[in-house]
Design an enzyme around this catalytic site. Structure first.
Site, PDB file in Angstrom:
ATOM      1  N   GLY A  67       0.773  -1.232   0.000  1.00  0.00           N
ATOM      2  CA  GLY A  67       0.000   0.000   0.000  1.00  0.00           C
ATOM      3  C   GLY A  67       0.804   1.280   0.000  1.00  0.00           C
TER       4      GLY A  67
ATOM      5  CB  SER B 179      -0.182  -5.105  -3.798  1.00  0.00           C
ATOM      6  OG  SER B 179      -1.196  -4.409  -3.114  1.00  0.00           O
TER       7      SER B 179
ATOM      8  CG  ASP C  59      -7.272  -8.558  -4.906  1.00  0.00           C
ATOM      9  OD1 ASP C  59      -7.686  -7.648  -4.169  1.00  0.00           O
ATOM     10  OD2 ASP C  59      -6.162  -8.523  -5.468  1.00  0.00           O
TER      11      ASP C  59
ATOM     12  CG  HIS D  30      -4.522  -8.014  -2.150  1.00  0.00           C
ATOM     13  ND1 HIS D  30      -4.439  -7.587  -3.461  1.00  0.00           N
ATOM     14  CD2 HIS D  30      -3.562  -7.332  -1.474  1.00  0.00           C
ATOM     15  CE1 HIS D  30      -3.483  -6.673  -3.566  1.00  0.00           C
ATOM     16  NE2 HIS D  30      -2.944  -6.505  -2.373  1.00  0.00           N
TER      17      HIS D  30
END
Length: 323
Positions: free
Chosen positions: A88, A164, A267, A297
């Site tokens: 993230g 990601s 996901d 995920h």
């Protein structure tokens, strides 16, 4: 009367073990295991690794992974995979065990040199800082005298890969590298490998709504990640988040790069990734995609069979793109 109860809203800070400080920085409370690099060839390990600084002023570095088989003089030079980890944009490092282990599997399974880039984290360094660091790493690689690179890497056979948030970084670094054209020579990028890439938008996707309370990345968490990572004052329809808001894909097509997009039905990000495939196909880019119905995920970090499948997929993609 219904026995069903309304799910409690998920506190994204508690979910991620974060504390937001008054000055806008984060205190990261979760202990994330690290693995030290090891370049000692006497150890019984299939892949050697070492850490190298590429921008001292930003304290940015990369971890280089070299398959032991490359030490044999008969082995031809290997493809280079420049890897960007997920999390993230805000936590972990290239030494975090979960990403170290994945890079070892990729280097060993694909038989490639892997360079895992340790980029700066948001919100202390908001986007485009991570993209800037990605480009710094590519420029450093192309001119470095590091023996593992000069002796073992085929510079004409390079790939940018990420999972990601790292998939987002690989995509945007790819767009920048495509604009540079020959300025990165002798480094020649052949393709992008985007695994469960993190993209967003103001309008909710079907998978985001369907998996709003997902155990791994619920919607409140992805919203917070964008809030912390994007430039102050912009929304999720900014080009860093929403690929349809940006430009540059045409250059990827002109250069003949191939793109691999991989995702899983469990996901919340999967519909964003499918939309990216549609966008790339609309622009005439050569896209290979793989969407499994099952899986969540980050599943490759928990399920060895999924990790093996991912490595095999990357191996096939690299071998097809090498010609």
């Amino acid at each position: 009367m219904s026995n069903q109860t309304t799910p409690q809203p998920i506190d994204p800070y508690r979910h991620l073990d974060l504390q937001l400080n008054p000055d806008g920085t984060l205190t990261r409370l979760r202990h994330i295991p690290d693995t030290r690099a090891s370049s000692d060839p006497s150890l019984p390990i299939p892949v050697l690794s070492k850490d190298l600084t590429f921008n001292p002023s930003n304290h940015t570095w990369l971890r280089l992974f070299l398959p032991r088989t490359a030490l044999s003089s008969e082995i031809p030079k290997l493809p280079l995979i420049v890897f960007f980890r997920g999390s993230g944009f805000i936590i972990t490092t290239a030494s975090s065990t979960v990403f170290h282990d994945l890079c070892v599997e990729i280097a060993h399974g694909v038989n490639a040199v892997v360079a895992s880039v340790n980029y700066r984290l948001a919100p202390e360094h908001r986007l485009p800082a991570a993209y800037d660091d990605a480009m710094d790493a590519l420029r450093w690689i192309r001119t470095s005298t590091e023996e593992w690179l000069t002796k073992h890497v085929d510079y004409s056979n390079c790939y940018l890969m990420g999972n990601s948030a790292g998939g987002n970084i690989a995509y945007h670094a790819g767009l920048r590298a495509a604009e540079m054209g020959n300025d990165l020579e002798p480094l020649k990028i052949k393709g992008l490998i985007l695994r469960q890439a993190f993209f967003g938008g103001v309008q909710r996707s079907g998978s985001e709504l369907r998996l709003e309370n997902d155990k791994v990345i619920p919607l409140s968490v992805t919203d917070l990640l964008w809030e912390l990572a994007l430039p102050v004052g912009v929304d999720r329809d900014h080009e860093y988040s929403n690929p349809r808001a940006g430009n540059g894909v045409e250059k990827v097509r002109e250069l003949g790069w191939r793109v691999l997009v991989s995702g899983n039905g469990g996901d919340p990000l999967v519909d964003r990734e499918k939309d990216l495939v549609e966008l790339l196909e609309e622009k005439g880019v050569k896209v290979t995609w793989d969407f499994e119905e099952d899986g969540y995920h980050g599943v490759e970090h928990q399920d060895a069979s999924k990790a093996k499948k991912l490595v095999e997929m990357v191996k096939g993609f690299v071998s097809q793109s090498s010609y």
